[in-house]
Design a protein around this motif. Structure first.
Motif, PDB file in Angstrom:
ATOM      1  N   LYS A   1       0.507  -1.236  -0.112  1.00  0.00           N
ATOM      2  CA  LYS A   1      -0.178   0.058  -0.235  1.00  0.00           C
ATOM      3  C   LYS A   1       0.881   1.347   0.032  1.00  0.00           C
ATOM      4  N   ARG A   2       0.473   1.980  -0.945  1.00  0.00           N
ATOM      5  CA  ARG A   2       1.360   3.520  -0.806  1.00  0.00           C
ATOM      6  C   ARG A   2       0.793   4.178   0.238  1.00  0.00           C
ATOM      7  N   PHE A   3       1.629   4.940   0.871  1.00  0.00           N
ATOM      8  CA  PHE A   3       1.184   6.231   2.124  1.00  0.00           C
ATOM      9  C   PHE A   3       0.009   6.973   1.551  1.00  0.00           C
ATOM     10  N   MET A   4      -0.299   7.129   0.519  1.00  0.00           N
ATOM     11  CA  MET A   4      -1.449   7.944   0.016  1.00  0.00           C
ATOM     12  C   MET A   4      -2.590   7.163  -0.312  1.00  0.00           C
ATOM     13  N   GLY A   5      -2.874   5.810  -0.010  1.00  0.00           N
ATOM     14  CA  GLY A   5      -3.805   4.953  -0.065  1.00  0.00           C
ATOM     15  C   GLY A   5      -3.830   4.351  -1.360  1.00  0.00           C
ATOM     16  N   VAL A   6      -2.919   4.209  -2.127  1.00  0.00           N
ATOM     17  CA  VAL A   6      -3.076   3.549  -3.657  1.00  0.00           C
ATOM     18  C   VAL A   6      -2.392   2.017  -3.356  1.00  0.00           C
ATOM     19  N   PHE A   7      -3.107   1.010  -3.670  1.00  0.00           N
ATOM     20  CA  PHE A   7      -2.916  -0.311  -3.580  1.00  0.00           C
ATOM     21  C   PHE A   7      -2.266  -1.019  -4.648  1.00  0.00           C
ATOM     22  N   GLU A   8      -1.104  -1.891  -4.265  1.00  0.00           N
ATOM     23  CA  GLU A   8      -0.407  -2.556  -5.445  1.00  0.00           C
ATOM     24  C   GLU A   8      -1.515  -3.160  -6.405  1.00  0.00           C
ATOM     25  N   LYS A   9      -2.594  -3.913  -6.053  1.00  0.00           N
ATOM     26  CA  LYS A   9      -3.654  -4.725  -6.652  1.00  0.00           C
ATOM     27  C   LYS A   9      -4.227  -3.719  -7.705  1.00  0.00           C
ATOM     28  N   ASP A  10      -4.390  -2.734  -7.590  1.00  0.00           N
ATOM     29  CA  ASP A  10      -4.781  -1.640  -8.416  1.00  0.00           C
ATOM     30  C   ASP A  10      -3.789  -1.319  -9.693  1.00  0.00           C
TER      31      ASP A  10
ATOM     32  N   GLU B   1       8.830  -6.900 -10.641  1.00  0.00           N
ATOM     33  CA  GLU B   1       8.554  -5.937  -9.534  1.00  0.00           C
ATOM     34  C   GLU B   1       8.714  -4.532 -10.068  1.00  0.00           C
ATOM     35  N   LEU B   2       7.712  -3.484 -10.366  1.00  0.00           N
ATOM     36  CA  LEU B   2       7.790  -2.387 -11.044  1.00  0.00           C
ATOM     37  C   LEU B   2       8.665  -1.235 -10.376  1.00  0.00           C
ATOM     38  N   GLY B   3       8.863  -1.466  -9.052  1.00  0.00           N
ATOM     39  CA  GLY B   3       9.242  -0.382  -8.246  1.00  0.00           C
ATOM     40  C   GLY B   3       8.812  -0.449  -6.822  1.00  0.00           C
ATOM     41  N   PHE B   4       9.484   0.236  -5.830  1.00  0.00           N
ATOM     42  CA  PHE B   4       8.828   0.084  -4.625  1.00  0.00           C
ATOM     43  C   PHE B   4       7.961   1.364  -4.237  1.00  0.00           C
ATOM     44  N   LEU B   5       6.652   1.057  -3.791  1.00  0.00           N
ATOM     45  CA  LEU B   5       5.544   1.677  -3.533  1.00  0.00           C
ATOM     46  C   LEU B   5       6.089   2.603  -2.342  1.00  0.00           C
ATOM     47  N   SER B   6       6.837   2.060  -1.349  1.00  0.00           N
ATOM     48  CA  SER B   6       7.283   2.822  -0.175  1.00  0.00           C
ATOM     49  C   SER B   6       8.193   3.846  -0.495  1.00  0.00           C
ATOM     50  N   ASN B   7       8.726   4.031  -1.653  1.00  0.00           N
ATOM     51  CA  ASN B   7       9.720   5.151  -2.111  1.00  0.00           C
ATOM     52  C   ASN B   7       9.106   6.154  -2.735  1.00  0.00           C
ATOM     53  N   ASN B   8       9.060   7.360  -2.351  1.00  0.00           N
ATOM     54  CA  ASN B   8       8.483   8.524  -3.025  1.00  0.00           C
ATOM     55  C   ASN B   8       8.472   8.618  -4.498  1.00  0.00           C
ATOM     56  N   ALA B   9       9.874   8.469  -5.053  1.00  0.00           N
ATOM     57  CA  ALA B   9       9.946   8.819  -6.496  1.00  0.00           C
ATOM     58  C   ALA B   9       9.553   7.615  -7.286  1.00  0.00           C
ATOM     59  N   ASP B  10       9.855   6.199  -6.964  1.00  0.00           N
ATOM     60  CA  ASP B  10       9.084   5.240  -7.476  1.00  0.00           C
ATOM     61  C   ASP B  10       7.569   5.082  -7.554  1.00  0.00           C
ATOM     62  N   SER B  11       6.886   5.539  -6.174  1.00  0.00           N
ATOM     63  CA  SER B  11       5.785   5.566  -6.204  1.00  0.00           C
ATOM     64  C   SER B  11       4.927   6.607  -7.050  1.00  0.00           C
ATOM     65  N   LYS B  12       5.643   7.755  -7.126  1.00  0.00           N
ATOM     66  CA  LYS B  12       4.915   8.667  -7.933  1.00  0.00           C
ATOM     67  C   LYS B  12       4.766   8.441  -9.630  1.00  0.00           C
ATOM     68  N   PHE B  13       5.907   7.736  -9.822  1.00  0.00           N
ATOM     69  CA  PHE B  13       5.835   7.062 -11.324  1.00  0.00           C
ATOM     70  C   PHE B  13       4.797   5.976 -11.215  1.00  0.00           C
ATOM     71  N   ILE B  14       4.768   5.092 -10.490  1.00  0.00           N
ATOM     72  CA  ILE B  14       3.968   3.756 -10.723  1.00  0.00           C
ATOM     73  C   ILE B  14       2.472   3.770 -10.304  1.00  0.00           C
ATOM     74  N   THR B  15       2.229   4.813  -9.604  1.00  0.00           N
ATOM     75  CA  THR B  15       0.952   5.321  -9.283  1.00  0.00           C
ATOM     76  C   THR B  15       0.105   6.093 -10.340  1.00  0.00           C
ATOM     77  N   SER B  16       0.968   6.880 -11.369  1.00  0.00           N
ATOM     78  CA  SER B  16       0.362   7.716 -12.295  1.00  0.00           C
ATOM     79  C   SER B  16       0.010   6.922 -13.289  1.00  0.00           C
ATOM     80  N   GLU B  17      -1.118   7.462 -13.917  1.00  0.00           N
ATOM     81  CA  GLU B  17      -1.607   6.706 -15.257  1.00  0.00           C
ATOM     82  C   GLU B  17      -0.722   6.756 -16.325  1.00  0.00           C
ATOM     83  N   SER B  18       0.389   7.834 -16.466  1.00  0.00           N
ATOM     84  CA  SER B  18       1.252   7.770 -17.745  1.00  0.00           C
ATOM     85  C   SER B  18       2.304   6.617 -17.308  1.00  0.00           C
TER      86      SER B  18
END
Length: 195
Positions: free
Chosen positions: A22-31, A156-173
């Protein structure tokens, strides 16, 4: 098997009761994994590859039991006689500075390693995080790879626990780019295998 019979099983990690990391902003890996998986599948289908998924929504058809969950995913792939199986995930760690992309296979000098390397290279080419390289069974055993009859890799696309990785892999683009990269890695592998 000719190209019309080439079957790829795509496994969006987690789902339903199991949110994954789970990202700290509430975005889930499953999505994230589901969005990326659907992108991969659409690209492959345009190339006349038959695609099957272990799930295509947040509904899972198995009980909330991790062992049973993994077994069902493998069953989908094995029953379809898939040529390739790709499981898509995101990492997380209590050390928030950890980041990067890694792809798992079972052993060196195998088709699984070739598939993993093709996918890893394409993801790294997107230049959104560091290259953590390929990981093998000696680094940790993964049931979805070990019990699968097809050539298999886990991304493993990146770390949801890391801000930079998370920003990228939670974005639509970011998810779109990850999906395109995985699809390209699969197509490159298939091209090499047909030579």
């Amino acid at each position: 098997k000719d190209s019309s019979q080439f079957v790829v099983c795509i496994d969006p990690g987690h789902g339903g009761y199991d949110v994954g990391a789970k990202r700290f902003m509430g975005v889930f890996e499953k999505d994230i994994t589901l969005n990326v998986a659907i992108t991969v599948g659409k690209i492959l289908e345009k190339k006349n590859i038959k695609v099957i998924y272990t799930r295509t929504s947040d509904v899972v058809m198995w009980p909330s039991n991790e062992k049973e969950d993994l077994r069902k995913r493998i069953d989908v792939s094995n029953k379809a006689n898939a040529n390739l199986f790709i499981s898509i995930h995101c990492n997380a760690d209590s050390n928030r500075s950890l980041k990067g992309i890694e792809t798992w296979c079972r052993f060196t000098n195998t088709d699984g390693e070739k598939l993993a390397r093709n996918i890893q290279n394409e993801l790294v080419f997107n230049n959104y995080s560091q290259d953590r390289g390929l990981k093998y069974e000696s680094n940790g055993s993964l049931a979805v790879l070990k019990l699968n009859k097809s050539v298999s890799a886990l991304v493993e696309l990146g770390f949801l626990s890391n801000n930079a990785d998370s920003k990228f892999i939670t974005s639509e683009s970011g998810q779109e780019k990850c999906g395109q990269a995985i699809a390209k890695g699969i197509l490159n592998y298939k091209l090499d295998a047909n030579k």
